[in-house]
Design an enzyme around this catalytic site. Sequence first.
Site, mmCIF file in Angstrom:
data_model
loop_
_atom_site.group_PDB
_atom_site.id
_atom_site.type_symbol
_atom_site.label_atom_id
_atom_site.label_comp_id
_atom_site.label_asym_id
_atom_site.label_seq_id
_atom_site.Cartn_x
_atom_site.Cartn_y
_atom_site.Cartn_z
ATOM 1 N N ARG A 87 19.857 -44.203 33.633
ATOM 2 C CA ARG A 87 20.220 -44.231 32.211
ATOM 3 C C ARG A 87 19.924 -42.884 31.573
ATOM 4 O O ARG A 87 18.826 -42.344 31.703
ATOM 5 C CB ARG A 87 19.436 -45.327 31.480
ATOM 6 C CG ARG A 87 19.511 -45.260 29.954
ATOM 7 C CD ARG A 87 20.538 -46.190 29.407
ATOM 8 N NE ARG A 87 20.770 -46.014 27.986
ATOM 9 C CZ ARG A 87 20.477 -46.903 27.059
ATOM 10 N NH1 ARG A 87 19.905 -48.036 27.390
ATOM 11 N NH2 ARG A 87 20.767 -46.673 25.792
ATOM 12 N N ARG A 96 26.372 -46.290 29.361
ATOM 13 C CA ARG A 96 25.083 -46.323 30.047
ATOM 14 C C ARG A 96 25.208 -47.067 31.361
ATOM 15 O O ARG A 96 25.990 -48.014 31.469
ATOM 16 C CB ARG A 96 23.985 -46.924 29.180
ATOM 17 C CG ARG A 96 23.996 -48.404 28.961
ATOM 18 C CD ARG A 96 24.634 -49.003 27.748
ATOM 19 N NE ARG A 96 24.764 -48.277 26.541
ATOM 20 C CZ ARG A 96 24.185 -48.590 25.415
ATOM 21 N NH1 ARG A 96 23.381 -49.631 25.350
ATOM 22 N NH2 ARG A 96 24.416 -47.920 24.333
#
Length: 165
Positions: A87, A96
């Site tokens: 992430r 993400r």
Amino acid sequence: MGAKVNRVYLALGSNIGDRDRYIREAIDMLNGHEAIKIVKVSSTYNTAPVGYTDQVDFLNAAVAIDTTLSPRELLAACLDIEQRLGRVRTIRWGPRTIDIDIIFYDDLIIDDGILTVPHPRMHERGFVLRPLYDIAPNAVHPIYKKTVEQMYDEWKAKGDINSNV
């Protein structure tokens, strides 16, 4: 006497790469933590992005866990898993590999500048409500005093045109 076991509900989302694999790996990593036990896992749902919409659809899920971690310790564990799964935080609500949000932590209400529980926008987000409905329709929002099922029904009644859950 052991530490208190807390029931917590987490929302997971991914929209980069192999979304299904990232969701599965996050769940496996949560379950692999010595102080976390996965109790229930929702189905996964393909959902349109909210906020920053110039990105591909998300895959979303929810999990119920039992944990002896404090809310802050659980937040740290979730952030660690997000980081280990690649992430990168650049755009708010942007793409993400994985996002793990604490939705409910028992019936606690927390707003300390670092952690807000229950999640402040969960009641208006179908991508949180639909998977949560799978695993905890009778869980009660500690502020609104409504069940997940009631909040999900209210959200559906609003007829969100961007919804696909």
